[in-house]
Design a protein around this motif. Structure first.
Motif, PDB file in Angstrom:
ATOM      1  N   LYS A  28      -6.641  -0.041 -12.880  1.00 43.53           N
ATOM      2  CA  LYS A  28      -8.051  -0.377 -12.687  1.00 43.53           C
ATOM      3  C   LYS A  28      -8.830   0.817 -12.154  1.00 43.53           C
ATOM      4  O   LYS A  28     -10.011   1.008 -12.491  1.00 43.53           O
ATOM      5  N   LEU A  29      -8.194   1.644 -11.338  1.00 44.76           N
ATOM      6  CA  LEU A  29      -8.880   2.805 -10.762  1.00 44.76           C
ATOM      7  C   LEU A  29      -9.436   3.725 -11.838  1.00 44.76           C
ATOM      8  O   LEU A  29     -10.472   4.364 -11.632  1.00 44.76           O
ATOM      9  N   SER A  30      -8.774   3.783 -12.985  1.00 40.96           N
ATOM     10  CA  SER A  30      -9.253   4.669 -14.054  1.00 40.96           C
ATOM     11  C   SER A  30     -10.580   4.193 -14.647  1.00 40.96           C
ATOM     12  O   SER A  30     -11.291   4.976 -15.274  1.00 40.96           O
ATOM     13  N   ASP A  31     -10.924   2.917 -14.422  1.00 45.71           N
ATOM     14  CA  ASP A  31     -12.199   2.376 -14.914  1.00 45.71           C
ATOM     15  C   ASP A  31     -13.321   2.480 -13.879  1.00 45.71           C
ATOM     16  O   ASP A  31     -14.471   2.164 -14.185  1.00 45.71           O
ATOM     17  N   LEU A  32     -12.978   2.881 -12.675  1.00 44.07           N
ATOM     18  CA  LEU A  32     -13.941   2.876 -11.574  1.00 44.07           C
ATOM     19  C   LEU A  32     -14.295   4.298 -11.167  1.00 44.07           C
ATOM     20  O   LEU A  32     -13.549   5.242 -11.435  1.00 44.07           O
ATOM     21  N   HIS A  33     -15.418   4.441 -10.503  1.00 48.54           N
ATOM     22  CA  HIS A  33     -15.841   5.731  -9.958  1.00 48.54           C
ATOM     23  C   HIS A  33     -16.067   5.532  -8.457  1.00 48.54           C
ATOM     24  O   HIS A  33     -17.184   5.619  -7.957  1.00 48.54           O
ATOM     25  N   LEU A  34     -14.972   5.254  -7.769  1.00 47.33           N
ATOM     26  CA  LEU A  34     -15.034   4.905  -6.353  1.00 47.33           C
ATOM     27  C   LEU A  34     -15.333   6.108  -5.484  1.00 47.33           C
ATOM     28  O   LEU A  34     -14.895   7.227  -5.763  1.00 47.33           O
ATOM     29  N   LYS A  35     -16.043   5.849  -4.403  1.00 46.99           N
ATOM     30  CA  LYS A  35     -16.158   6.831  -3.337  1.00 46.99           C
ATOM     31  C   LYS A  35     -14.936   6.729  -2.420  1.00 46.99           C
ATOM     32  O   LYS A  35     -14.457   7.721  -1.895  1.00 46.99           O
ATOM     33  N   ALA A  36     -14.437   5.470  -2.230  1.00 47.03           N
ATOM     34  CA  ALA A  36     -13.279   5.273  -1.357  1.00 47.03           C
ATOM     35  C   ALA A  36     -12.517   4.019  -1.757  1.00 47.03           C
ATOM     36  O   ALA A  36     -13.095   3.048  -2.240  1.00 47.03           O
ATOM     37  N   HIS A  37     -11.203   4.061  -1.542  1.00 49.91           N
ATOM     38  CA  HIS A  37     -10.331   2.896  -1.673  1.00 49.91           C
ATOM     39  C   HIS A  37      -9.619   2.739  -0.335  1.00 49.91           C
ATOM     40  O   HIS A  37      -8.881   3.624   0.095  1.00 49.91           O
ATOM     41  N   LEU A  38      -9.861   1.596   0.321  1.00 58.01           N
ATOM     42  CA  LEU A  38      -9.297   1.308   1.642  1.00 58.01           C
ATOM     43  C   LEU A  38      -8.245   0.212   1.507  1.00 58.01           C
ATOM     44  O   LEU A  38      -8.514  -0.831   0.911  1.00 58.01           O
ATOM     45  N   PHE A  39      -7.061   0.436   2.068  1.00 56.42           N
ATOM     46  CA  PHE A  39      -5.952  -0.506   1.926  1.00 56.42           C
ATOM     47  C   PHE A  39      -5.014  -0.350   3.112  1.00 56.42           C
ATOM     48  O   PHE A  39      -5.331   0.336   4.086  1.00 56.42           O
ATOM     49  N   GLY A  40      -3.861  -0.978   3.048  1.00 57.73           N
ATOM     50  CA  GLY A  40      -2.861  -0.898   4.114  1.00 57.73           C
ATOM     51  C   GLY A  40      -1.499  -1.227   3.551  1.00 57.73           C
ATOM     52  O   GLY A  40      -1.064  -0.657   2.569  1.00 57.73           O
ATOM     53  N   HIS A  41      -0.811  -2.177   4.206  1.00 51.80           N
ATOM     54  CA  HIS A  41       0.433  -2.786   3.735  1.00 51.80           C
ATOM     55  C   HIS A  41       1.673  -1.925   3.962  1.00 51.80           C
ATOM     56  O   HIS A  41       2.679  -2.426   4.457  1.00 51.80           O
TER      57      HIS A  41
END
Length: 197
Positions: free
Chosen positions: A148-161
């Motif tokens: 999915k990231l390849s379809d987006l132009h994110l400034k940031a991706h925040l996660f954890g786990h």
């Protein structure tokens, strides 16, 4: 915009003192340890009282008591994102939780597929495959998020786990933050991440 990013506090949020200044605090899930309602309520009281202009949270796999929950009564500056988004000061945030019930079915795949193309800041509990997701010689991240990231132009991706991969990296103009601040044996908390956008 300055974002304070937390994740995987596992009912130890009261141990967090003197948190740094920021415009927005984001918690990307696993605020509970065993998923009981009393844990979630304790977290919410603490989180709502934090002195930040905006507060955003999603659920992780330890927060099962909130599966299908209708969370009412939050202050207007506290935002629970559950396959939903909000725009703050021109920045579009979108959150996808990680409930076990969805992961063992095809629902999680559908949730990831519905992330809007104009999202600026994506908040998930799981990392994308190969990005701050390595533990015990295995990449635990989601291949669906990576695709999915390849379809987006994110400034940031925040996660954890993935507790051992706490930290921030930049790739192709996107900031990736694994905010999991509880260490792998649940004995200590790391310093939260600060992201400047």
């Amino acid at each position: 915009m300055k974002i304070l990013h937390l994740s995987d506090t596992h009912s130890a949020h009261h141990r967090l003192k003197n948190l740094p200044d920021a415009d927005i605090v984001v918690h990307s899930g696993d605020f509970c340890m065993v998923g009981e309602e009393r844990e979630a309520m304790d977290f919410l009281y603490w989180f709502c009282d934090l002195p930040y202009r905006h507060k955003i949270f999603i659920c992780g796999n330890h927060d099962s008591c909130l599966y299908d929950a209708n969370i009412d009564g939050l202050d207007s500056n506290v935002h629970y994102l559950c396959n939903s988004g909000i725009e703050i000061e021109g920045m579009k945030f979108y959150g996808v939780p990680m409930f076990t019930e969805d992961c063992i079915s095809d629902r999680q795949t559908h949730h990831y597929a519905k992330i809007p193309a104009d999202t600026d800041v994506l908040i998930t509990h799981s990392p994308a495959y190969g990005i701050l997701d390595f533990d015990d010689n295995i990449n635990y991240g989601s291949e669906e998020i990576l695709m999915k990231l390849s379809d987006l132009h994110l400034k940031a991706h925040l996660f954890g786990h993935i507790h051992r991969q706490h930290g921030i990296i930049g790739q192709n103009g996107t900031i990736f933050s694994n905010g999991a601040i509880m260490n792998e044996d649940y004995s200590a908390l790391s310093t939260p991440d600060i992201i400047e956008l």
